[in-house]
Design a protein around this motif. Structure first.
Motif, PDB file in Angstrom:
ATOM      1  N   PHE A  61       0.826  -1.211   0.000  1.00  0.00           N
ATOM      2  CA  PHE A  61       0.000   0.000   0.000  1.00  0.00           C
ATOM      3  C   PHE A  61       0.859   1.260   0.000  1.00  0.00           C
ATOM      4  CE2 PHE A  61      -2.410   3.329   2.228  1.00  0.00           C
ATOM      5  CZ  PHE A  61      -3.474   3.448   1.360  1.00  0.00           C
ATOM      6  N   ILE A  62       1.899   1.276   0.831  1.00  0.00           N
ATOM      7  CA  ILE A  62       2.789   2.441   0.915  1.00  0.00           C
ATOM      8  C   ILE A  62       3.466   2.678  -0.431  1.00  0.00           C
ATOM      9  CG2 ILE A  62       4.913   3.332   1.974  1.00  0.00           C
ATOM     10  CD1 ILE A  62       4.165   1.760   4.490  1.00  0.00           C
ATOM     11  N   ILE A  63       4.011   1.615  -1.002  1.00  0.00           N
ATOM     12  CA  ILE A  63       4.726   1.750  -2.267  1.00  0.00           C
ATOM     13  C   ILE A  63       3.798   2.183  -3.385  1.00  0.00           C
ATOM     14  CG2 ILE A  63       5.986   0.456  -4.041  1.00  0.00           C
ATOM     15  CD1 ILE A  63       7.291  -1.104  -1.757  1.00  0.00           C
ATOM     16  N   SER A  64       2.603   1.605  -3.460  1.00  0.00           N
ATOM     17  CA  SER A  64       1.690   1.942  -4.560  1.00  0.00           C
ATOM     18  C   SER A  64       1.212   3.392  -4.468  1.00  0.00           C
ATOM     19  CB  SER A  64       0.511   0.981  -4.597  1.00  0.00           C
ATOM     20  OG  SER A  64      -0.273   1.097  -3.434  1.00  0.00           O
ATOM     21  N   LYS A  65       0.901   3.878  -3.274  1.00  0.00           N
ATOM     22  CA  LYS A  65       0.437   5.265  -3.126  1.00  0.00           C
ATOM     23  C   LYS A  65       1.555   6.263  -3.392  1.00  0.00           C
ATOM     24  CE  LYS A  65      -3.742   4.506  -2.567  1.00  0.00           C
ATOM     25  NZ  LYS A  65      -4.627   4.824  -3.674  1.00  0.00           N
ATOM     26  N   LYS A  66       2.753   5.979  -2.884  1.00  0.00           N
ATOM     27  CA  LYS A  66       3.889   6.867  -3.129  1.00  0.00           C
ATOM     28  C   LYS A  66       4.249   6.873  -4.617  1.00  0.00           C
ATOM     29  CE  LYS A  66       5.054   8.394   0.970  1.00  0.00           C
ATOM     30  NZ  LYS A  66       5.144   9.809   1.309  1.00  0.00           N
ATOM     31  N   LEU A  67       4.177   5.714  -5.271  1.00  0.00           N
ATOM     32  CA  LEU A  67       4.485   5.632  -6.701  1.00  0.00           C
ATOM     33  C   LEU A  67       3.468   6.409  -7.524  1.00  0.00           C
ATOM     34  CD1 LEU A  67       6.239   4.511  -8.978  1.00  0.00           C
ATOM     35  CD2 LEU A  67       4.801   2.471  -8.960  1.00  0.00           C
ATOM     36  N   GLU A  68       2.209   6.309  -7.155  1.00  0.00           N
ATOM     37  CA  GLU A  68       1.158   7.042  -7.860  1.00  0.00           C
ATOM     38  C   GLU A  68       1.401   8.557  -7.784  1.00  0.00           C
ATOM     39  OE1 GLU A  68      -3.615   7.710  -7.344  1.00  0.00           O
ATOM     40  OE2 GLU A  68      -2.783   5.776  -6.791  1.00  0.00           O
ATOM     41  N   GLY A  69       1.725   9.049  -6.604  1.00  0.00           N
ATOM     42  CA  GLY A  69       2.018  10.469  -6.439  1.00  0.00           C
ATOM     43  C   GLY A  69       3.271  10.893  -7.194  1.00  0.00           C
ATOM     44  N   PHE A  70       4.299  10.032  -7.176  1.00  0.00           N
ATOM     45  CA  PHE A  70       5.545  10.342  -7.875  1.00  0.00           C
ATOM     46  C   PHE A  70       5.337  10.390  -9.388  1.00  0.00           C
ATOM     47  CE2 PHE A  70       9.922   8.983  -9.268  1.00  0.00           C
ATOM     48  CZ  PHE A  70      10.536  10.186  -8.965  1.00  0.00           C
ATOM     49  N   ILE A  71       4.548   9.470  -9.911  1.00  0.00           N
ATOM     50  CA  ILE A  71       4.273   9.467 -11.350  1.00  0.00           C
ATOM     51  C   ILE A  71       3.530  10.735 -11.756  1.00  0.00           C
ATOM     52  CG2 ILE A  71       2.928   8.324 -13.171  1.00  0.00           C
ATOM     53  CD1 ILE A  71       3.664   5.662 -11.845  1.00  0.00           C
ATOM     54  N   LYS A  72       2.565  11.172 -10.950  1.00  0.00           N
ATOM     55  CA  LYS A  72       1.856  12.414 -11.244  1.00  0.00           C
ATOM     56  C   LYS A  72       2.801  13.602 -11.260  1.00  0.00           C
ATOM     57  CE  LYS A  72      -2.676  11.157  -9.470  1.00  0.00           C
ATOM     58  NZ  LYS A  72      -3.680  11.398  -8.424  1.00  0.00           N
ATOM     59  N   THR A  73       3.720  13.644 -10.290  1.00  0.00           N
ATOM     60  CA  THR A  73       4.689  14.738 -10.223  1.00  0.00           C
ATOM     61  C   THR A  73       5.600  14.736 -11.447  1.00  0.00           C
ATOM     62  OG1 THR A  73       4.686  14.585  -7.817  1.00  0.00           O
ATOM     63  CG2 THR A  73       6.527  15.750  -8.821  1.00  0.00           C
ATOM     64  N   VAL A  74       6.100  13.574 -11.817  1.00  0.00           N
ATOM     65  CA  VAL A  74       6.994  13.475 -12.969  1.00  0.00           C
ATOM     66  C   VAL A  74       6.239  13.781 -14.264  1.00  0.00           C
ATOM     67  CG1 VAL A  74       8.380  11.864 -14.342  1.00  0.00           C
ATOM     68  CG2 VAL A  74       8.581  11.874 -11.861  1.00  0.00           C
ATOM     69  N   TYR A  75       5.006  13.311 -14.373  1.00  0.00           N
ATOM     70  CA  TYR A  75       4.219  13.533 -15.586  1.00  0.00           C
ATOM     71  C   TYR A  75       3.962  15.025 -15.819  1.00  0.00           C
ATOM     72  CZ  TYR A  75       0.434  13.381 -18.962  1.00  0.00           C
ATOM     73  OH  TYR A  75      -0.333  13.582 -20.079  1.00  0.00           O
ATOM     74  N   LEU A  76       3.672  15.758 -14.759  1.00  0.00           N
ATOM     75  CA  LEU A  76       3.371  17.179 -14.894  1.00  0.00           C
ATOM     76  C   LEU A  76       4.615  18.069 -14.889  1.00  0.00           C
ATOM     77  CD1 LEU A  76       0.248  17.350 -12.572  1.00  0.00           C
ATOM     78  CD2 LEU A  76       0.298  17.312 -15.067  1.00  0.00           C
ATOM     79  N   SER A  77       5.769  17.477 -14.640  1.00  0.00           N
ATOM     80  CA  SER A  77       7.016  18.240 -14.575  1.00  0.00           C
ATOM     81  C   SER A  77       7.474  18.639 -15.979  1.00  0.00           C
ATOM     82  CB  SER A  77       8.102  17.398 -13.915  1.00  0.00           C
ATOM     83  OG  SER A  77       9.331  18.058 -13.965  1.00  0.00           O
ATOM     84  N   THR A  78       8.007  19.844 -16.091  1.00  0.00           N
ATOM     85  CA  THR A  78       8.562  20.301 -17.366  1.00  0.00           C
ATOM     86  C   THR A  78      10.086  20.353 -17.289  1.00  0.00           C
ATOM     87  OG1 THR A  78       8.299  22.600 -16.668  1.00  0.00           O
ATOM     88  CG2 THR A  78       6.523  21.630 -17.971  1.00  0.00           C
ATOM     89  N   ASP A  79      10.658  19.610 -16.329  1.00  0.00           N
ATOM     90  CA  ASP A  79      12.106  19.519 -16.169  1.00  0.00           C
ATOM     91  C   ASP A  79      12.739  18.876 -17.393  1.00  0.00           C
ATOM     92  OD1 ASP A  79      13.341  20.597 -14.026  1.00  0.00           O
ATOM     93  OD2 ASP A  79      13.217  18.828 -12.752  1.00  0.00           O
TER      94      ASP A  79
END
Length: 83
Positions: free
Chosen positions: A32-50
């Motif tokens: 549960f911890i890994i899946s929720k943290k991964l979901e948030g990280f993917i959203k951050t990376v997806y919206l990043s313009t880095d």
């Protein structure tokens, strides 16, 4: 521990890769911890313009979790007789 990686295009269309994602079974307590943290990280990376093209999920967890929780997630089990 086994790791997997994920590759996709972000909102700008740039190909990005997330590496060092721990592979755990669904019945594991840490799933549960890994899946929720991964979901948030993917959203951050997806919206990043880095301009960055490769991200480490393990480093992200190291910065975002308390140290005892991080150690529990990534504890290495010592193999008997180097098997």
């Amino acid at each position: 521990m086994l790791f997997k990686s994920l590759e996709f295009k972000n909102v700008v269309g740039q190909k990005v890769k997330i590496i060092e994602i721990p592979l755990v079974e669904e019945d594991n307590l840490n799933y549960f911890i890994i899946s929720k943290k991964l979901e948030g990280f993917i959203k951050t990376v997806y919206l990043s313009t880095d301009k960055k093209r490769m991200y480490s999920f393990k480093d992200y967890l190291k910065r975002g979790l308390k140290w005892p929780v991080y150690q529990r997630l990534f504890e290495e089990t010592e193999l008997k007789n180097n098997a």
